[in-house]
Design an enzyme around this catalytic site. Structure first.
Site, PDB file in Angstrom:
ATOM      1  N   LYS A  13       1.134   5.701 -12.522  1.00  0.00           N
ATOM      2  CA  LYS A  13       1.522   6.815 -11.635  1.00  0.00           C
ATOM      3  C   LYS A  13       2.740   6.457 -10.793  1.00  0.00           C
ATOM      4  O   LYS A  13       3.670   7.238 -10.674  1.00  0.00           O
ATOM      5  CB  LYS A  13       0.372   7.180 -10.682  1.00  0.00           C
ATOM      6  N   ARG A  89      -8.131  13.667  -5.302  1.00  0.00           N
ATOM      7  CA  ARG A  89      -8.824  12.615  -6.027  1.00  0.00           C
ATOM      8  C   ARG A  89     -10.317  12.885  -6.138  1.00  0.00           C
ATOM      9  O   ARG A  89     -11.036  12.110  -6.767  1.00  0.00           O
ATOM     10  CB  ARG A  89      -8.629  11.323  -5.257  1.00  0.00           C
ATOM     11  N   ARG A 128      -0.082  -6.714 -11.372  1.00  0.00           N
ATOM     12  CA  ARG A 128       0.921  -5.873 -10.682  1.00  0.00           C
ATOM     13  C   ARG A 128       1.523  -6.564  -9.459  1.00  0.00           C
ATOM     14  O   ARG A 128       0.826  -7.158  -8.658  1.00  0.00           O
ATOM     15  CB  ARG A 128       0.259  -4.559 -10.257  1.00  0.00           C
ATOM     16  N   ARG A 161      -0.731  -6.122  -4.065  1.00  0.00           N
ATOM     17  CA  ARG A 161      -1.479  -5.299  -3.112  1.00  0.00           C
ATOM     18  C   ARG A 161      -2.818  -5.948  -2.788  1.00  0.00           C
ATOM     19  O   ARG A 161      -3.452  -6.550  -3.643  1.00  0.00           O
ATOM     20  CB  ARG A 161      -1.706  -3.912  -3.720  1.00  0.00           C
ATOM     21  N   ARG A 172     -12.779   0.548  -7.842  1.00  0.00           N
ATOM     22  CA  ARG A 172     -11.851   1.691  -7.888  1.00  0.00           C
ATOM     23  C   ARG A 172     -11.938   2.424  -9.225  1.00  0.00           C
ATOM     24  O   ARG A 172     -11.881   3.649  -9.286  1.00  0.00           O
ATOM     25  CB  ARG A 172     -10.411   1.212  -7.646  1.00  0.00           C
TER      26      ARG A 172
HETATM   27  P1  AMP Z   1      -3.416   4.311  -4.578  1.00  0.00           P
HETATM   28  O1  AMP Z   1      -2.188   3.654  -4.080  1.00  0.00           O
HETATM   29  O2  AMP Z   1      -3.194   5.744  -4.968  1.00  0.00           O
HETATM   30  O3  AMP Z   1      -4.132   3.528  -5.648  1.00  0.00           O
HETATM   31  O4  AMP Z   1      -4.441   4.379  -3.327  1.00  0.00           O
HETATM   32  C1  AMP Z   1      -4.899   3.203  -2.704  1.00  0.00           C
HETATM   33  C2  AMP Z   1      -6.140   3.502  -1.877  1.00  0.00           C
HETATM   34  O5  AMP Z   1      -5.827   4.492  -0.868  1.00  0.00           O
HETATM   35  C3  AMP Z   1      -7.308   4.100  -2.636  1.00  0.00           C
HETATM   36  O6  AMP Z   1      -8.096   3.109  -3.287  1.00  0.00           O
HETATM   37  C4  AMP Z   1      -8.070   4.797  -1.513  1.00  0.00           C
HETATM   38  O7  AMP Z   1      -8.783   3.865  -0.714  1.00  0.00           O
HETATM   39  C5  AMP Z   1      -6.941   5.350  -0.646  1.00  0.00           C
HETATM   40  N1  AMP Z   1      -6.558   6.700  -1.092  1.00  0.00           N
HETATM   41  C6  AMP Z   1      -5.349   7.120  -1.588  1.00  0.00           C
HETATM   42  N2  AMP Z   1      -5.373   8.426  -1.894  1.00  0.00           N
HETATM   43  C7  AMP Z   1      -6.623   8.869  -1.593  1.00  0.00           C
HETATM   44  C8  AMP Z   1      -7.277  10.128  -1.706  1.00  0.00           C
HETATM   45  N3  AMP Z   1      -6.659  11.223  -2.211  1.00  0.00           N
HETATM   46  N4  AMP Z   1      -8.575  10.210  -1.307  1.00  0.00           N
HETATM   47  C9  AMP Z   1      -9.210   9.155  -0.803  1.00  0.00           C
HETATM   48  N5  AMP Z   1      -8.671   7.923  -0.689  1.00  0.00           N
HETATM   49  C10 AMP Z   1      -7.376   7.771  -1.077  1.00  0.00           C
END
Ligand code: AMP
Length: 215
Positions: A13, A89, A128, A161, A172
């Site tokens: 993404k 999400r 990553r 990260r 996740r």
């Molecule tokens: P990402 O960078 O999109 O993988 O997001 C990293 C973390 O941010 C996720 O594992 C969640 O803890 C939080 N997060 C990001 N977007 C959302 C969302 N739409 N709903 C809930 N938690 C989110």
């Protein structure tokens, strides 16, 4: 054009969002990036979100919905729409977002679903590395930096990260399957989803994305 890009963690993404936003002149809104920025600045939102993120859990819907709407309210001028990455999400987020944007210029037009088998995702995530300064994304297995640990583009030290470790990744991925697949079905019912085979070379994936966005 307003696009939602979705896919499991490690589906690409971030990488493809960088290309799509430039080519289609879209405002890239990544909820994960917004949370990470708030965490590094230790804002109240960041302090609250960190409790969930460090363990690989989703941040509660109510917190995310409010944050996304506030961000969309202040979209910069001169853009041709948004590219929403990491939101909605959960089915509840999708329903809330649909309701809140219905009949406005903020309604989502297309959903790009980057589809990758689980076993490939694991290797992508554990390897990553990201540039904290310019956002360039690398992978020690698939796309290593020329000089290990250093960004090719700007020379900054690359970081992993905090939530890219095997335990939190398993959580996740599991949570993604349970919670985000219903989001895809929600948008499939509206005929808005394009499934992209994201387990192929960069150019092949990009060509599929362009075809989907032209359709
Ligand atoms: P990402 O960078 O999109 O993988 O997001 C990293 C973390 O941010 C996720 O594992 C969640 O803890 C939080 N997060 C990001 N977007 C959302 C969302 N739409 N709903 C809930 N938690 C989110």
């Amino acid at each position: 054009m307003n696009i939602v890009i979705t896919g499991a963690p490690g589906s690409g993404k971030g990488t493809f969002s960088n290309r799509i936003k430039d080519v289609y002149n879209l405002e890239h809104i990544s909820t994960g990036d917004i949370f990470r920025e708030n965490i590094s600045k230790q804002t109240p939102l960041g302090v609250e979100a960190k409790k969930y993120m460090d363990e690989g859990h989703l941040v509660p819907d109510e917190l995310v919905d409010r944050m996304v709407l506030a961000t969309l309210d202040t979209l910069p001028e001169g853009k041709d729409g948004y590219l929403l990455d990491g939101y909605p999400r959960t089915l509840e987020q999708a329903q809330a977002f649909d309701r809140m944007t219905q009949g406005t210029s903020l309604h989502a037009d297309k959903i790009l679903y980057l589809d990758v088998p689980h076993e490939v995702l694991t290797k992508r995530i554990i390897g990553r590395r990201t540039c904290p300064d310019c956002g360039e994304i690398y992978n020690i297995y698939f796309k290593p930096a020329k000089q290990e640990g250093t960004c090719d583009a700007c020379g900054a030290a690359l970081t992993a990260r905090a939530d890219d470790n095997p335990e939190s990744f398993a959580t996740r991925l599991h949570e993604y399957d349970d919670l985000t697949q219903p989001v895809i079905r929600f948008y499939e019912d509206q005929n808005k989803v394009s499934v992209i085979n994201a387990n192929q070379g960069f150019d092949e994936i990009w060509n599929e994305i362009v075809r989907a966005l032209q359709a």
